[in-house]
Scaffold this motif. Structure first.
Motif, PDB file in Angstrom:
ATOM      1  N   SER A 154       0.818  -1.215   0.000  1.00 20.14           N
ATOM      2  CA  SER A 154       0.000   0.000   0.000  1.00 20.14           C
ATOM      3  C   SER A 154       0.852   1.265   0.000  1.00 20.14           C
ATOM      4  O   SER A 154       0.523   2.233  -0.670  1.00 20.14           O
ATOM      5  N   VAL A 155       1.947   1.262   0.743  1.00 18.21           N
ATOM      6  CA  VAL A 155       2.780   2.470   0.782  1.00 18.21           C
ATOM      7  C   VAL A 155       3.666   2.562  -0.455  1.00 18.21           C
ATOM      8  O   VAL A 155       4.516   3.457  -0.560  1.00 18.21           O
ATOM      9  N   GLY A 156       3.485   1.644  -1.387  1.00 18.44           N
ATOM     10  CA  GLY A 156       4.229   1.722  -2.646  1.00 18.44           C
ATOM     11  C   GLY A 156       5.588   1.068  -2.585  1.00 18.44           C
ATOM     12  O   GLY A 156       6.415   1.238  -3.478  1.00 18.44           O
ATOM     13  N   GLY A 157       5.838   0.304  -1.521  1.00 14.69           N
ATOM     14  CA  GLY A 157       7.161  -0.290  -1.341  1.00 14.69           C
ATOM     15  C   GLY A 157       7.505  -1.308  -2.411  1.00 14.69           C
ATOM     16  O   GLY A 157       8.639  -1.353  -2.897  1.00 14.69           O
ATOM     17  N   ILE A 158       6.511  -2.118  -2.807  1.00 12.01           N
ATOM     18  CA  ILE A 158       6.810  -3.188  -3.749  1.00 12.01           C
ATOM     19  C   ILE A 158       7.133  -2.616  -5.127  1.00 12.01           C
ATOM     20  O   ILE A 158       8.105  -3.012  -5.766  1.00 12.01           O
ATOM     21  N   LEU A 168      10.553  -1.051  -4.925  1.00  7.73           N
ATOM     22  CA  LEU A 168      11.616  -2.041  -4.867  1.00  7.73           C
ATOM     23  C   LEU A 168      11.849  -2.651  -6.244  1.00  7.73           C
ATOM     24  O   LEU A 168      12.986  -2.865  -6.661  1.00  7.73           O
ATOM     25  N   ARG A 169      10.735  -2.911  -6.966  1.00  9.80           N
ATOM     26  CA  ARG A 169      10.855  -3.439  -8.326  1.00  9.80           C
ATOM     27  C   ARG A 169      11.640  -2.456  -9.175  1.00  9.80           C
ATOM     28  O   ARG A 169      12.490  -2.842  -9.960  1.00  9.80           O
ATOM     29  N   GLY A 170      11.324  -1.162  -8.990  1.00  6.44           N
ATOM     30  CA  GLY A 170      12.025  -0.138  -9.754  1.00  6.44           C
ATOM     31  C   GLY A 170      13.519  -0.202  -9.482  1.00  6.44           C
ATOM     32  O   GLY A 170      14.331  -0.250 -10.407  1.00  6.44           O
ATOM     33  N   VAL A 171      13.865  -0.254  -8.198  1.00  3.23           N
ATOM     34  CA  VAL A 171      15.280  -0.271  -7.818  1.00  3.23           C
ATOM     35  C   VAL A 171      15.973  -1.504  -8.395  1.00  3.23           C
ATOM     36  O   VAL A 171      17.026  -1.411  -9.035  1.00  3.23           O
ATOM     37  N   LEU A 172      15.357  -2.667  -8.188  1.00  5.15           N
ATOM     38  CA  LEU A 172      15.974  -3.902  -8.671  1.00  5.15           C
ATOM     39  C   LEU A 172      16.003  -3.931 -10.195  1.00  5.15           C
ATOM     40  O   LEU A 172      16.960  -4.427 -10.794  1.00  5.15           O
ATOM     41  N   PHE A 226      11.599 -11.638   2.782  1.00  7.33           N
ATOM     42  CA  PHE A 226      12.341 -11.532   1.520  1.00  7.33           C
ATOM     43  C   PHE A 226      11.747 -12.309   0.345  1.00  7.33           C
ATOM     44  O   PHE A 226      11.802 -11.840  -0.783  1.00  7.33           O
ATOM     45  N   VAL A 227      11.208 -13.493   0.610  1.00  5.69           N
ATOM     46  CA  VAL A 227      10.755 -14.314  -0.521  1.00  5.69           C
ATOM     47  C   VAL A 227       9.678 -13.625  -1.381  1.00  5.69           C
ATOM     48  O   VAL A 227       9.767 -13.663  -2.606  1.00  5.69           O
ATOM     49  N   PRO A 228       8.666 -12.963  -0.762  1.00  5.91           N
ATOM     50  CA  PRO A 228       7.671 -12.308  -1.621  1.00  5.91           C
ATOM     51  C   PRO A 228       8.286 -11.235  -2.516  1.00  5.91           C
ATOM     52  O   PRO A 228       7.820 -11.006  -3.624  1.00  5.91           O
ATOM     53  N   ILE A 229       9.344 -10.596  -2.030  1.00  2.00           N
ATOM     54  CA  ILE A 229       9.984  -9.548  -2.822  1.00  2.00           C
ATOM     55  C   ILE A 229      10.767 -10.164  -3.980  1.00  2.00           C
ATOM     56  O   ILE A 229      10.763  -9.663  -5.105  1.00  2.00           O
ATOM     57  N   PHE A 230      11.462 -11.293  -3.711  1.00  4.44           N
ATOM     58  CA  PHE A 230      12.346 -11.879  -4.729  1.00  4.44           C
ATOM     59  C   PHE A 230      11.581 -12.624  -5.823  1.00  4.44           C
ATOM     60  O   PHE A 230      11.996 -12.623  -6.980  1.00  4.44           O
ATOM     61  N   MET A 231      10.493 -13.278  -5.451  1.00  3.12           N
ATOM     62  CA  MET A 231       9.856 -14.235  -6.348  1.00  3.12           C
ATOM     63  C   MET A 231       9.528 -13.686  -7.740  1.00  3.12           C
ATOM     64  O   MET A 231       9.803 -14.349  -8.737  1.00  3.12           O
ATOM     65  N   PRO A 232       8.923 -12.472  -7.860  1.00  2.00           N
ATOM     66  CA  PRO A 232       8.600 -11.986  -9.212  1.00  2.00           C
ATOM     67  C   PRO A 232       9.837 -11.890 -10.101  1.00  2.00           C
ATOM     68  O   PRO A 232       9.779 -12.240 -11.291  1.00  2.00           O
ATOM     69  N   PHE A 233      10.964 -11.469  -9.529  1.00  2.00           N
ATOM     70  CA  PHE A 233      12.194 -11.343 -10.326  1.00  2.00           C
ATOM     71  C   PHE A 233      12.713 -12.704 -10.744  1.00  2.00           C
ATOM     72  O   PHE A 233      13.213 -12.874 -11.858  1.00  2.00           O
TER      73      PHE A 233
END
Lengths: 179, 443
Positions: free
Chosen positions: B308-312, B315-319, B353-360
């Motif tokens: 909701s705060v736009g973190g995901i 983070l995608r942008g950064v990665l 961490f896993v939810p953040i990594f999985m799409p990549f």
């Protein structure tokens, strides 16, 4: 299970009452494990050996699991078994630890628990008013009983957090030795 | 200002966690506070999201496998199976270089394959194996390393509670993971055994040979009988859980229920089942389950608020802007998980961490099952890497005073090296993780 302290004052007695309530609900939650095993094993037997899967085992299974851990959350707090990283916390004495507990639980976690319990109450009340069913299987039972358990779980957690706050206070004021 | 929210949110989470607040509650509160800020202090949207998360987590039948596997372990720990197994295994490993340590690891493997709990059996095995190794004059680092590393094998050897949590978060079938773990788990176990035998050959003073005349004098038929009676119960457990999954008879949750039933039957047949034992195991199960599920619940609340705060997106942008090859990105992910393992325990690592990594991982075309195996291998190191090393804490809890903390920290280092080798093998040959599920489960 709580050692017989020389507790003084009605706040400490209230904390002891709340602990006892949490413990009894915990016993009830632990007993839910037996039907969970039976329901799950029965489904395998019904499907693989009798050739007719049940309509209710899936929903009953998740409801028992949900109720099991939601109602067990408070007694886990009572026993100080919710995992914490105690690199810093462990280095403090009993009073330092009580101060950390008090600050976090009173300022942040208690308000959150109260608001969350209130929201879950509305969630359950909404299911009663609308007559909503779960809609997840052919069994399709009413949704309110399980939602009421969610509320009960968080309400009980709220009470146990209150008890922890009272314990921390009595450690800080010197009327109790440990939190 | 709002673009700072995700970073501040993580800062708040780690501040709370490291001040010693319960991890589950820290996740809930930091999710709640930052969600509230994002929605301009309007309570309804964030409470609505959290209510949905509570309902989703509580309605997830797959998670029933957590209490069922924990119960299996709690019963087996108290059943007396460990004692018999320890003596039976010594009959065969006693003559090998480092025989006592080899026997201890073999026992850890059998236990890891019959229960889904991590580290819980470490205490049982440690209590049995430490006194004979000390008497035999084993090197104290070797003793500590063997117990700690062997005791945490439960992560990577199926069945495993870690996989029950990891599967849904990574959106990978638990059955595929359970079967996929078999080969990597076996490789890691083999590496541990190789190390122990190797060190006993190269530096014999670290693992003095015991007097085996008593074992030699025993007739083979008697050895076989003792071994069979000790080994049959754990083998039945393995068949009940892994067998029913592989044969397609039961889903992982159902297999766990069958395993819990089998554990009860076995304990009863050993005459170890009484009310006191059942009550202790039931309490342990409730408390461990509630602890795990509340961290899971907190993690899903934190994640939804982070979104909701736009973190995901951020983070995608950064990665995405990193502009590195998929292989480098993979290395970065694994390095993050490894470093996180120094400070966090497994469930927080997986949830954060896993939810953040999985799409990549999926975008880069990596096999998700394979990636999960790599994560599992590294998560296992989190048990051994100080300052927060649960395996060492468990050992400290049961060890006699002559085993000191520095022995333990030194002792786990070679086993960490074995884990690194296993990781490299798995990186080089992804088929080791993906072949067996394809053949047995045919996905």
């Amino acid at each position: 299970m709580s050692p017989p302290h020389q507790r003084t004052g009605w706040l400490s007695r209230l904390a002891a009452r709340l602990d006892a309530l949490t413990l009894w609900v915990g016993v009830g939650a632990a007993l839910l494990f037996a039907p969970l095993v039976l329901v799950t094993v029965w489904e395998v037997i019904a499907r693989k050996i009798l050739g007719s899967p049940t309509s209710w085992s899936f929903e009953l299974g998740y409801m028992l699991t949900g109720a099991y851990f939601l109602l067990g959350g408070a007694v886990t707090l009572l026993r100080n078994e919710h995992v914490r990283i105690d690199l810093v916390y462990g280095a403090f004495g009993p009073r330092g630890r009580a101060a950390i507990d008090l600050a976090f639980l009173l300022v942040l976690f208690l308000p959150f628990c109260i608001l969350m319990s209130h929201a879950l109450w509305d969630y359950a009340a909404d299911a009663i008013a609308s007559g909503r069913t779960t809609g997840k299987s052919a069994w399709n039972p009413p949704a309110w009983p399980f939602r009421a358990v969610m509320f009960a779980g968080f309400a009980l957690l709220t009470l146990q957090v209150t008890a922890k706050i009272l314990h921390a206070l009595s450690v800080l004021t010197g009327s109790e030795e440990r939190s | 200002m709002t673009e700072l929210l995700p970073i501040l949110m993580f800062a708040c989470l780690f501040l709370l966690i490291f001040s010693g607040v319960q991890v589950a509650f820290a996740l809930m509160v930091s999710g709640f506070v930052f969600g509230l800020i994002e929605f301009n202090f309007n309570l309804r949207p964030i409470l609505f999201q959290f209510t949905q998360k509570i309902d989703e987590t509580a309605s997830n039948f797959v998670l029933a496998a957590v209490p069922l596997f924990v119960f299996m372990g709690a019963i087996l720990e108290r059943s007396g199976i460990a004692e018999r197994l320890f003596h039976a295994v010594q009959l065969w490993t006693g003559r090998l270089p480092g025989g006592l340590a080899v026997g201890t690891i073999v026992m850890c493997i059998v236990f890891a394959a019959s229960t889904g709990v991590v580290g819980a059996t470490e205490a049982v095995i440690g209590l049995l194996a430490i006194p004979p190794m000390l008497r035999q004059g084993y090197d104290k680092s070797l003793i500590s390393g063997t117990i700690c590393a062997g005791g945490s094998l439960g992560t990577i050897i199926p069945p495993s509670v870690v996989v029950v949590i990891l599967g849904p978060i990574a959106d990978v079938s638990i059955g595929d993971l359970m079967v996929g773990m078999i080969v990597p788990g076996a490789i890691l176990a083999a590496l541990y055994l190789t190390y122990v035998v190797g060190i006993a050959i190269v530096q014999p003073h670290k693992a003095p040979r015991p007097d085996v005349s008593e074992i030699d004098a025993m007739p083979l038929s008697q050895k076989l009988r003792i071994t069979a009676t000790a080994l049959v119960p754990p083998l039945l457990m393995i068949a009940a859980v892994l067998g029913t999954i592989i044969a397609g008879i039961a889903a992982p949750t159902e297999a766990a229920a069958i395993g819990a039933t089998a554990a009860l039957v076995l304990a009863a047949s050993y005459g170890a089942l009484d009310w006191a034992m059942l009550r202790a195991a039931s309490w342990r199960t409730l408390i461990v389950t509630a602890m795990i599920m509340f961290v899971l619940l907190g993690g899903s609340m934190f994640t939804v608020a982070f979104g909701s705060v736009g973190g995901i997106t951020q983070l995608r942008g950064v990665l995405g802007d990193l502009d590195v090859s998929p292989a480098i990105m993979l290395a970065i992910f694994l390095a993050i998980v490894f470093v996180a393992g120094f400070f966090l325990e497994w469930i927080s690592i997986i949830l954060i961490f896993v939810p953040i990594f999985m799409p990549f991982v999926r975008d880069a075309g990596f096999d998700p099952v394979w990636f999960c195996m790599l994560i599992l291998l590294i998560v296992q190191t989190s048990y051994l890497t100080p300052p927060l090393a649960p395996a060492i804490f468990y050992l400290k809890g049961i060890a006699p005073p002559e085993l000191r903390l520095p022995d333990m920290y030194r002792g786990v280092v070679p086993f960490l090296a074995m884990q690194a080798i296993c990781l490299l093998i798995l990186v080089a040959f992804p088929g080791l993780a993906t072949w067996l599920p394809r053949v047995l489960l045919g996905f």
